[in-house]
Design a protein around this motif. Structure first.
Motif, PDB file in Angstrom:
ATOM      1  N   GLN A   1       3.752   9.784  -9.848  1.00  0.00           N
ATOM      2  CA  GLN A   1       3.112   9.945 -11.151  1.00  0.00           C
ATOM      3  C   GLN A   1       2.381  11.282 -11.229  1.00  0.00           C
ATOM      4  O   GLN A   1       2.462  11.975 -12.244  1.00  0.00           O
ATOM      5  CB  GLN A   1       2.131   8.785 -11.410  1.00  0.00           C
ATOM      6  N   GLN A   2       1.691  11.665 -10.162  1.00  0.00           N
ATOM      7  CA  GLN A   2       0.972  12.941 -10.157  1.00  0.00           C
ATOM      8  C   GLN A   2       1.940  14.112 -10.263  1.00  0.00           C
ATOM      9  O   GLN A   2       1.693  15.060 -11.012  1.00  0.00           O
ATOM     10  CB  GLN A   2       0.136  13.075  -8.882  1.00  0.00           C
ATOM     11  N   SER A   3       3.048  14.048  -9.530  1.00  0.00           N
ATOM     12  CA  SER A   3       4.007  15.155  -9.601  1.00  0.00           C
ATOM     13  C   SER A   3       4.660  15.216 -10.983  1.00  0.00           C
ATOM     14  O   SER A   3       4.930  16.295 -11.506  1.00  0.00           O
ATOM     15  CB  SER A   3       5.072  15.015  -8.517  1.00  0.00           C
ATOM     16  N   ARG A   4       4.910  14.041 -11.571  1.00  0.00           N
ATOM     17  CA  ARG A   4       5.486  14.023 -12.924  1.00  0.00           C
ATOM     18  C   ARG A   4       4.503  14.593 -13.942  1.00  0.00           C
ATOM     19  O   ARG A   4       4.888  15.338 -14.834  1.00  0.00           O
ATOM     20  CB  ARG A   4       5.859  12.589 -13.279  1.00  0.00           C
ATOM     21  N   ASP A   5       3.227  14.239 -13.797  1.00  0.00           N
ATOM     22  CA  ASP A   5       2.213  14.765 -14.706  1.00  0.00           C
ATOM     23  C   ASP A   5       2.072  16.271 -14.561  1.00  0.00           C
ATOM     24  O   ASP A   5       1.949  16.990 -15.552  1.00  0.00           O
ATOM     25  CB  ASP A   5       0.863  14.092 -14.450  1.00  0.00           C
ATOM     26  N   GLN A   6       2.109  16.767 -13.342  1.00  0.00           N
ATOM     27  CA  GLN A   6       1.979  18.206 -13.114  1.00  0.00           C
ATOM     28  C   GLN A   6       3.167  18.958 -13.692  1.00  0.00           C
ATOM     29  O   GLN A   6       3.010  20.007 -14.315  1.00  0.00           O
ATOM     30  CB  GLN A   6       1.851  18.502 -11.619  1.00  0.00           C
TER      31      GLN A   6
ATOM     32  N   GLN B   1       1.851   6.552  -6.954  1.00  0.00           N
ATOM     33  CA  GLN B   1       0.775   7.453  -7.359  1.00  0.00           C
ATOM     34  C   GLN B   1       1.185   8.912  -7.168  1.00  0.00           C
ATOM     35  O   GLN B   1       0.965   9.747  -8.048  1.00  0.00           O
ATOM     36  CB  GLN B   1      -0.487   7.151  -6.547  1.00  0.00           C
ATOM     37  N   GLN B   2       1.819   9.231  -6.046  1.00  0.00           N
ATOM     38  CA  GLN B   2       2.272  10.600  -5.816  1.00  0.00           C
ATOM     39  C   GLN B   2       3.351  10.993  -6.819  1.00  0.00           C
ATOM     40  O   GLN B   2       3.373  12.117  -7.317  1.00  0.00           O
ATOM     41  CB  GLN B   2       2.803  10.753  -4.399  1.00  0.00           C
TER      42      GLN B   2
ATOM     43  N   LYS C   1       0.831  -1.203   0.000  1.00  0.00           N
ATOM     44  CA  LYS C   1       0.000   0.000   0.000  1.00  0.00           C
ATOM     45  C   LYS C   1       0.868   1.256   0.000  1.00  0.00           C
ATOM     46  O   LYS C   1       0.591   2.211  -0.727  1.00  0.00           O
ATOM     47  CB  LYS C   1      -0.932   0.002   1.215  1.00  0.00           C
ATOM     48  N   ALA C   2       1.931   1.252   0.794  1.00  0.00           N
ATOM     49  CA  ALA C   2       2.841   2.399   0.816  1.00  0.00           C
ATOM     50  C   ALA C   2       3.524   2.575  -0.534  1.00  0.00           C
ATOM     51  O   ALA C   2       3.709   3.696  -1.014  1.00  0.00           O
ATOM     52  CB  ALA C   2       3.883   2.216   1.921  1.00  0.00           C
ATOM     53  N   GLU C   3       3.902   1.470  -1.167  1.00  0.00           N
ATOM     54  CA  GLU C   3       4.534   1.523  -2.488  1.00  0.00           C
ATOM     55  C   GLU C   3       3.566   2.093  -3.525  1.00  0.00           C
ATOM     56  O   GLU C   3       3.956   2.937  -4.345  1.00  0.00           O
ATOM     57  CB  GLU C   3       4.984   0.129  -2.899  1.00  0.00           C
ATOM     58  N   ASN C   4       2.320   1.664  -3.485  1.00  0.00           N
ATOM     59  CA  ASN C   4       1.329   2.183  -4.427  1.00  0.00           C
ATOM     60  C   ASN C   4       1.088   3.676  -4.209  1.00  0.00           C
ATOM     61  O   ASN C   4       0.969   4.430  -5.169  1.00  0.00           O
ATOM     62  CB  ASN C   4       0.018   1.412  -4.298  1.00  0.00           C
ATOM     63  N   ASN C   5       1.018   4.101  -2.945  1.00  0.00           N
ATOM     64  CA  ASN C   5       0.848   5.529  -2.656  1.00  0.00           C
ATOM     65  C   ASN C   5       2.033   6.333  -3.177  1.00  0.00           C
ATOM     66  O   ASN C   5       1.869   7.415  -3.742  1.00  0.00           O
ATOM     67  CB  ASN C   5       0.673   5.755  -1.153  1.00  0.00           C
TER      68      ASN C   5
END
Length: 93
Positions: free
Chosen positions: A51-56, A48-49, A41-45
């Motif tokens: 990926q979001q920062s890379r997308d932004q 995800q974070q 779960k920590a790895e997935n979080n």
């Protein structure tokens, strides 16, 4: 008023010891599974974070096509305060 008996004490002691060993056995079975789920779960979080920062950052660089360069404000070299001379000591045998 009730009095404690030796048989009741032994029975209570055996229940405590049995509970300890049952808990220890169940912990060996289920604790690795529980820890594995927590790590996943920590790895997935984290992914995800990331990926979001890379997308932004990708979206912000795509929307801004200009590159701005700000030169340093001061071009003068500031001399640091000279405290003393450096002395290098060598060990003599």
């Amino acid at each position: 008023m009730q009095t404690a008996s030796f048989g009741g004490f032994i029975r209570t002691l055996l229940i405590i010891i049995a509970f300890y060993y049952i808990f220890k056995f169940l912990a060996k079975l289920f604790l690795p599974l529980l820890l594995k789920k927590v790590v996943q779960k920590a790895e997935n979080n984290f992914k995800q974070q990331h990926q979001q920062s890379r997308d932004q950052s990708w979206n912000s660089t795509q929307s801004e096509q200009e590159v701005f360069y700000k030169p340093p404000v001061s071009k003068q070299f500031h001399e640091t305060k000279k405290v003393g001379d450096y002395v290098d000591y060598e060990e003599i045998d």
